[in-house]
Enzyme design. Structure first.
Site, PDB file in Angstrom:
ATOM      1  CG  HIS A  14      -5.764   2.676  -3.172  1.00  0.00           C
ATOM      2  ND1 HIS A  14      -5.854   2.806  -1.806  1.00  0.00           N
ATOM      3  CD2 HIS A  14      -4.446   2.752  -3.456  1.00  0.00           C
ATOM      4  CE1 HIS A  14      -4.642   2.945  -1.283  1.00  0.00           C
ATOM      5  NE2 HIS A  14      -3.761   2.907  -2.281  1.00  0.00           N
ATOM      6  CG  HIS A  16       0.236   3.315  -5.689  1.00  0.00           C
ATOM      7  ND1 HIS A  16       0.387   4.615  -5.267  1.00  0.00           N
ATOM      8  CD2 HIS A  16      -0.510   2.694  -4.739  1.00  0.00           C
ATOM      9  CE1 HIS A  16      -0.221   4.770  -4.099  1.00  0.00           C
ATOM     10  NE2 HIS A  16      -0.774   3.611  -3.753  1.00  0.00           N
ATOM     11  CG  HIS A 194      -2.206   6.499   0.352  1.00  0.00           C
ATOM     12  ND1 HIS A 194      -2.585   7.014  -0.850  1.00  0.00           N
ATOM     13  CD2 HIS A 194      -1.762   5.231   0.102  1.00  0.00           C
ATOM     14  CE1 HIS A 194      -2.381   6.090  -1.796  1.00  0.00           C
ATOM     15  NE2 HIS A 194      -1.886   5.011  -1.244  1.00  0.00           N
ATOM     16  CD  GLU A 197      -0.507   1.712   3.561  1.00  0.00           C
ATOM     17  OE1 GLU A 197      -0.057   2.844   3.285  1.00  0.00           O
ATOM     18  OE2 GLU A 197      -0.250   0.699   2.867  1.00  0.00           O
ATOM     19  CG  ASP A 275      -1.950  -0.138  -2.248  1.00  0.00           C
ATOM     20  OD1 ASP A 275      -1.865   0.973  -2.788  1.00  0.00           O
ATOM     21  OD2 ASP A 275      -1.577  -0.341  -1.078  1.00  0.00           O
ATOM     22  CG  ASP A 276       1.651  -0.651  -4.749  1.00  0.00           C
ATOM     23  OD1 ASP A 276       2.053   0.175  -5.567  1.00  0.00           O
ATOM     24  OD2 ASP A 276       1.267  -0.344  -3.601  1.00  0.00           O
TER      25      ASP A 276
HETATM   26  N1  HPA Z   1       1.150   3.088   0.624  1.00  0.00           N
HETATM   27  C1  HPA Z   1       1.733   4.282   0.551  1.00  0.00           C
HETATM   28  N2  HPA Z   1       2.389   4.701  -0.526  1.00  0.00           N
HETATM   29  C2  HPA Z   1       2.459   3.898  -1.583  1.00  0.00           C
HETATM   30  C3  HPA Z   1       1.880   2.647  -1.564  1.00  0.00           C
HETATM   31  C4  HPA Z   1       1.191   2.227  -0.410  1.00  0.00           C
HETATM   32  O1  HPA Z   1       0.652   1.096  -0.315  1.00  0.00           O
HETATM   33  N3  HPA Z   1       2.135   2.097  -2.773  1.00  0.00           N
HETATM   34  C5  HPA Z   1       2.828   2.986  -3.496  1.00  0.00           C
HETATM   35  N4  HPA Z   1       3.044   4.087  -2.769  1.00  0.00           N
HETATM   36 ZN    ZN Z   2      -1.734   3.068  -2.061  1.00  0.00          ZN
END
Ligand code: HPA
Ligand code: ZN
Length: 331
Positions: A14, A16, A194, A197, A275-276
């Site tokens: 996971h 991006h 996703h 969250e 994630d990021d």
């Molecule tokens: N959540 C949802 N969309 C996203 C995320 C995230 O953490 N990062 C990049 N797009």
């Molecule tokens: Zn994500």
């Protein structure tokens, strides 16, 4: 323990790729492309990364990616990340990318695919890193636009390992994308989404029942619904959990409050992911280290988490076997 966590062969499911853009590269690409940034320095960019929720992050995330214009930019972005990940003991990376966000800025899918493709081949060759590609649909954009993207991606259907669903979750349930995901299913493209969250547990059910996904990205809000937790356990659904992301986007206040230990105790199949990483204060190794510091897990727990990631990854069976062996040697 620190050396063990570094050596552990970590598969990242996971991520991006646009969220790996470090401020240093942001400035370099802005310079190369003659783009003005609303920041004076790298430090000012980092100081702006103080998020109150998912949307406040997404605003900066979409702004940051404005420096990505050419295939070379996408190549440099991905290679920069692959090198860092490799240095942290990451052996496999599955990258989400957001074509609609680039299309909106006039950057064609072909440009993105060319740059990412070059970087993936180079990473395999030079670093021995395997990668997989997940084309994400933006859930806060119309479903028709997502369907248009899927059709436009026809030349790449064979090269996509999966399609995914990301961006602002609240008010954009998986059901909105039922037809798009059904089309992907008929094309034989695997699906992830996703869910849970910021969105409610019902979105996780929808992703499973209506989008027929093979993994749930995040999924942590399942903890609010014991029946759903039991279902996830019984069906062996894998959740790609992102601990530091959840703290930075205030899904939980502190890592101490994260439901990870309860979800593990409930017998769910979990993986740890970044994630990021450029926005959330750390990559894979930082996420593993933070969990060790906070939860005090044993080596066995980390081996279990790393093993689940290898099991659930989009990779050849030859590669999977090799990584399972590497994991066994690490123990
Ligand atoms: N959540 C949802 N969309 C996203 C995320 C995230 O953490 N990062 C990049 N797009
Ligand atoms: Zn994500």
């Amino acid at each position: 323990m620190d050396d063990f966590l570094k050596r552990l062969p970590k598969a990242e499911l996971h991520l991006h790729i646009e969220g790996t853009l470090e401020p240093e590269l942001m400035f370099a690409l802005a310079g190369r492309n003659g783009i003005a940034l609303p920041y004076d320095s790298v430090e000012a960019v980092r100081a702006a990364y103080d998020f109150s929720d998912l949307q406040s992050f997404l605003d900066l995330y979409y702004q940051g990616m404005s420096v990505l214009r050419t295939a070379e930019d996408f190549h440099d972005l991905a290679m920069d990340y692959f090198r860092r990940a490799h240095g942290e003991g990451v052996v496999h990376v599955e990258l989400h990318f957001d074509p609609q966000a680039h299309q909106a800025r006039g950057i064609e899918l072909e440009t993105v695919m060319e740059g990412l493709g070059q970087a993936r081949r180079q990473a395999e060759r030079e670093l021995g890193l395997s990668t997989a590609l997940i084309m994400a649909f933006l859930r806060d954009r119309p479903a028709e636009e997502a369907m248009g993207l899927l059709e436009r991606a026809a030349p790449y259907w064979e090269t996509l390992d999966a399609v995914g669903l990301d961006s602002a979750e609240r008010g954009h349930p998986p059901s909105k994308f039922r037809e798009v995901f059904e089309r992907a299913r008929l094309l034989g493209i695997p699906r992830v989404a996703h869910a849970g969250e910021e969105g409610p547990p019902a979105y996780i059910r929808e992703a499973l029942d209506l989008l027929d996904v093979c993994r749930i990205d995040h999924g942590v809000r399942c903890i609010e619904d014991p029946k759903l937790v039991a279902r996830l356990r019984d069906e062996g659904v894998v959740l790609t959990v992102c601990p530091l992301s959840n703290v930075r986007l205030r899904v939980v206040e502190r890592l101490e409050d994260h439901p990870l230990p309860q979800l593990l105790d409930a017998g769910l199949r979990l993986t740890l992911n970044s994630d990021d990483p450029a926005y959330f204060g750390g990559g894979m190794l930082d996420n593993f280290r933070a969990c060790y510091r906070t939860f005090g897990w044993s080596k066995e727990v980390f081996i279990q988490l790393a093993g689940t990631a290898i099991e659930a990854a989009f990779m050849s069976e030859t590669r999977r076997l090799a990584l399972h062996r590497q994991l066994a040697d690490c123990a």
